[in-house]
Scaffold this motif. Structure first.
Motif, PDB file in Angstrom:
ATOM      1  N   MET A 144       0.842  -1.207  -0.138  1.00 29.06           N
ATOM      2  CA  MET A 144       0.092   0.105   0.002  1.00 29.06           C
ATOM      3  C   MET A 144       0.902   1.285  -0.070  1.00 29.06           C
ATOM      4  O   MET A 144       1.709   1.536   0.880  1.00 29.06           O
ATOM      5  CB  MET A 144      -0.915   0.042   1.283  1.00 29.06           C
ATOM      6  N   PRO A 145       1.041   1.945  -1.066  1.00 28.48           N
ATOM      7  CA  PRO A 145       1.986   3.279  -1.185  1.00 28.48           C
ATOM      8  C   PRO A 145       1.457   4.225  -0.104  1.00 28.48           C
ATOM      9  O   PRO A 145       0.374   4.601  -0.222  1.00 28.48           O
ATOM     10  CB  PRO A 145       1.824   3.647  -2.623  1.00 28.48           C
ATOM     11  N   LEU A 146       2.644   4.647   0.431  1.00 27.43           N
ATOM     12  CA  LEU A 146       2.308   5.804   1.393  1.00 27.43           C
ATOM     13  C   LEU A 146       3.044   7.026   0.655  1.00 27.43           C
ATOM     14  O   LEU A 146       4.204   7.100   0.728  1.00 27.43           O
ATOM     15  CB  LEU A 146       3.121   5.698   2.863  1.00 27.43           C
ATOM     16  N   LEU A 147       2.185   7.985   0.264  1.00 28.23           N
ATOM     17  CA  LEU A 147       2.767   8.939  -0.643  1.00 28.23           C
ATOM     18  C   LEU A 147       2.611  10.517  -0.066  1.00 28.23           C
ATOM     19  O   LEU A 147       1.415  10.521   0.673  1.00 28.23           O
ATOM     20  CB  LEU A 147       2.119   8.838  -1.994  1.00 28.23           C
ATOM     21  N   ALA A 148       3.438  11.219  -0.312  1.00 26.03           N
ATOM     22  CA  ALA A 148       3.095  12.697   0.302  1.00 26.03           C
ATOM     23  C   ALA A 148       1.868  13.321  -0.013  1.00 26.03           C
ATOM     24  O   ALA A 148       1.418  13.977   0.630  1.00 26.03           O
ATOM     25  CB  ALA A 148       4.237  13.438  -0.288  1.00 26.03           C
ATOM     26  N   GLY A 149       1.474  12.945  -1.461  1.00 29.69           N
ATOM     27  CA  GLY A 149       0.192  13.440  -1.843  1.00 29.69           C
ATOM     28  C   GLY A 149      -1.079  13.231  -1.163  1.00 29.69           C
ATOM     29  O   GLY A 149      -2.227  13.937  -1.193  1.00 29.69           O
ATOM     30  N   PRO A 154      -2.256   5.357   3.419  1.00 30.64           N
ATOM     31  CA  PRO A 154      -2.644   4.477   2.300  1.00 30.64           C
ATOM     32  C   PRO A 154      -4.057   5.065   1.703  1.00 30.64           C
ATOM     33  O   PRO A 154      -4.811   5.230   2.331  1.00 30.64           O
ATOM     34  CB  PRO A 154      -2.750   2.961   2.819  1.00 30.64           C
ATOM     35  N   ASP A 155      -4.142   4.720   0.320  1.00 27.10           N
ATOM     36  CA  ASP A 155      -5.450   5.094  -0.370  1.00 27.10           C
ATOM     37  C   ASP A 155      -6.116   3.832  -0.606  1.00 27.10           C
ATOM     38  O   ASP A 155      -5.929   2.929  -1.295  1.00 27.10           O
ATOM     39  CB  ASP A 155      -5.080   5.545  -1.874  1.00 27.10           C
ATOM     40  N   LEU A 156      -7.133   3.661   0.401  1.00 26.49           N
ATOM     41  CA  LEU A 156      -7.905   2.338   0.385  1.00 26.49           C
ATOM     42  C   LEU A 156      -8.648   1.917  -0.840  1.00 26.49           C
ATOM     43  O   LEU A 156      -8.636   0.857  -1.315  1.00 26.49           O
ATOM     44  CB  LEU A 156      -8.849   2.345   1.649  1.00 26.49           C
ATOM     45  N   ASP A 157      -8.988   3.187  -1.601  1.00 27.97           N
ATOM     46  CA  ASP A 157      -9.896   2.972  -2.820  1.00 27.97           C
ATOM     47  C   ASP A 157      -8.935   2.390  -3.927  1.00 27.97           C
ATOM     48  O   ASP A 157      -9.533   2.048  -5.011  1.00 27.97           O
ATOM     49  CB  ASP A 157     -10.503   4.305  -3.241  1.00 27.97           C
ATOM     50  N   ALA A 158      -7.485   2.733  -3.906  1.00 27.25           N
ATOM     51  CA  ALA A 158      -6.746   2.146  -4.992  1.00 27.25           C
ATOM     52  C   ALA A 158      -6.374   0.650  -4.839  1.00 27.25           C
ATOM     53  O   ALA A 158      -5.775   0.357  -5.822  1.00 27.25           O
ATOM     54  CB  ALA A 158      -5.241   3.022  -4.914  1.00 27.25           C
ATOM     55  N   ILE A 159      -6.879   0.054  -3.838  1.00 27.75           N
ATOM     56  CA  ILE A 159      -6.456  -1.124  -3.472  1.00 27.75           C
ATOM     57  C   ILE A 159      -7.403  -2.123  -4.359  1.00 27.75           C
ATOM     58  O   ILE A 159      -8.817  -1.985  -4.304  1.00 27.75           O
ATOM     59  CB  ILE A 159      -6.497  -1.890  -1.896  1.00 27.75           C
ATOM     60  N   PRO A 160      -6.906  -2.733  -5.329  1.00 21.29           N
ATOM     61  CA  PRO A 160      -7.610  -3.662  -6.194  1.00 21.29           C
ATOM     62  C   PRO A 160      -8.770  -4.602  -5.506  1.00 21.29           C
ATOM     63  O   PRO A 160      -8.529  -5.214  -4.546  1.00 21.29           O
ATOM     64  CB  PRO A 160      -6.766  -4.355  -7.316  1.00 21.29           C
TER      65      PRO A 160
END
Length: 385
Positions: A144-149, A154-160
């Protein structure tokens, strides 16, 4: 020929072991090394905790095997501490489990809930043991990428969806190592909803909850509505009370999840030394001004390092929790860290060591005095960074 098991061959080199080796090589050359690498408190364990250990060690009853789940007195102290500190009510009988440090619990819980081929959701960058524990259980970590943006959440919606359906465990850690990011109760409530939807167990590593600054109070995952239905929280006395070498922590929350972890522990360890647990009782029930005093020291160090790094042109934000500064650097993180070590005698941890999404960052630990931190900044001024 000696051959390792495939699970061992699949493990990445342990980050901090590699750093220790590189540091030792530089020290052999006579370099005065300033270690801002591993997050090991440089200040001693508070005296009242040490005194409790000294008193307990003379009791022969403490020299025997401890109970697997931990002394009830320690688990009660942990439950009371959670009520006072986190406003979370726990049953010390079955909602608190003693750990030999939270790292042990993190490494063992995949064995209780992951079958070969199952998926674990692992933050990247993140504490390496989330990933390693999953690999040792023959599971498949999903990053789960942890990004500065996204403020290093983690962006839960981005998990397939197909990945989420296969996932059995999700690891989280806020306040976060290495990014020093924090999370809100609102985010934790979104995690609870996600966990309920896909029947995922949440393991929240809360080792840095008490290392906070500027009036910030870190919420517990268990503060979120319904959190205890889907997960547990692991806590450590290591950073809060300068007890890294003592190896003592505890897990709290869902009793069925803790029972699963407990089944693993009863088969692989014999519990935490009761002398250490009695010292832990003194830590959790005794005066807490030591925590406040240490945070004031870390804040002074944080401010000194931030001032220096900003003068050098590095992109850093003031952390309001943990004792780490997560700095965006020019070029590859490993090259930057190597330059600091070889040309300035400074140990800093390359973000890539915490996962691929840590590339471009370096983590500095606030585990040196203000004078040594200022010296590190002065050495960096002489470099082209």
């Amino acid at each position: 020929m000696i051959k390792y098991a495939e699970r061992i061959n699949s493990l990445p080199p342990y980050l901090f072991a590699a750093i220790d080796k590189a540091k030792a090589e530089i020290i052999k050359k006579g370099v005065d090394v300033i270690n801002l690498g591993i997050g090991d408190p440089d200040m001693p364990t508070p005296p009242h905790i040490v005194d409790a250990m000294k008193k307990s060690i003379d009791n022969p009853a403490r020299h025997k095997y401890p109970s697997y789940e931990g002394m009830l007195s320690f688990r009660t102290a942990a439950a009371d501490w959670y009520r006072r500190t986190m406003n979370v009510t726990l049953n010390s009988e079955d909602e608190v489990l003693t750990l030999i440090g939270s790292k042990e619990g993190i490494a063992h819980i995949p064995l209780a809930f992951l079958n070969p081929g199952d998926v674990s959701l692992v933050p990247d960058p993140g504490y390496p043991v989330y990933n390693i524990g999953s690999i040792l259980a023959s599971a498949k970590p999903f990053k789960m990428p942890l990004l500065a943006g996204n403020e290093f959440l983690p962006d839960l919606d981005a998990i397939p969806k197909d990945v989420a359906k296969k996932a059995k465990l999700m690891f989280l850690n806020y306040p976060n190592n290495p990014t020093s990011a924090t999370a809100s109760i609102k985010f934790f409530e979104e995690v609870v909803d996600f966990a309920n939807e896909f029947e995922i167990i949440v393991v929240h590593d809360d080792a840095y909850s008490e290392m906070t600054y500027d009036g910030y109070k870190a919420p517990s995952f268990l503060n979120a509505s319904g959190a205890k239905d889907v997960g547990i929280e692991m806590h450590s006395l290591s950073k809060t009370y300068n007890m890294t070498g003592w190896r003592l922590g505890f897990a709290v929350g869902n009793s069925e999840i803790l029972a699963g972890l407990g089944k693993v522990k009863t088969n692989v360890d014999s519990g935490a030394f009761e002398v250490i647990q009695e010292a832990g009782v003194a830590a959790l029930t005794g005066p807490q001004d030591c925590v406040r005093d240490m945070n004031n020291i870390y804040k002074e160090r944080r401010d000194a390092l931030l001032t220096g790094l900003k003068e050098l042109g590095l992109d850093v934000k003031p952390p309001r929790a943990t004792f780490y500064v997560w700095a965006h650097v020019n070029g590859k993180a490993a090259d930057f860290s190597k330059m600091l070590l070889e040309k300035a005698g400074i140990v800093a941890t390359p973000g890539i060591g915490f996962g691929e999404y840590g590339e471009g960052y370096v983590r500095f630990a606030l585990t040196q005095s203000v004078d040594r931190i200022n010296e590190a900044v002065n050495r960096m001024r002489k470099l082209d960074i």
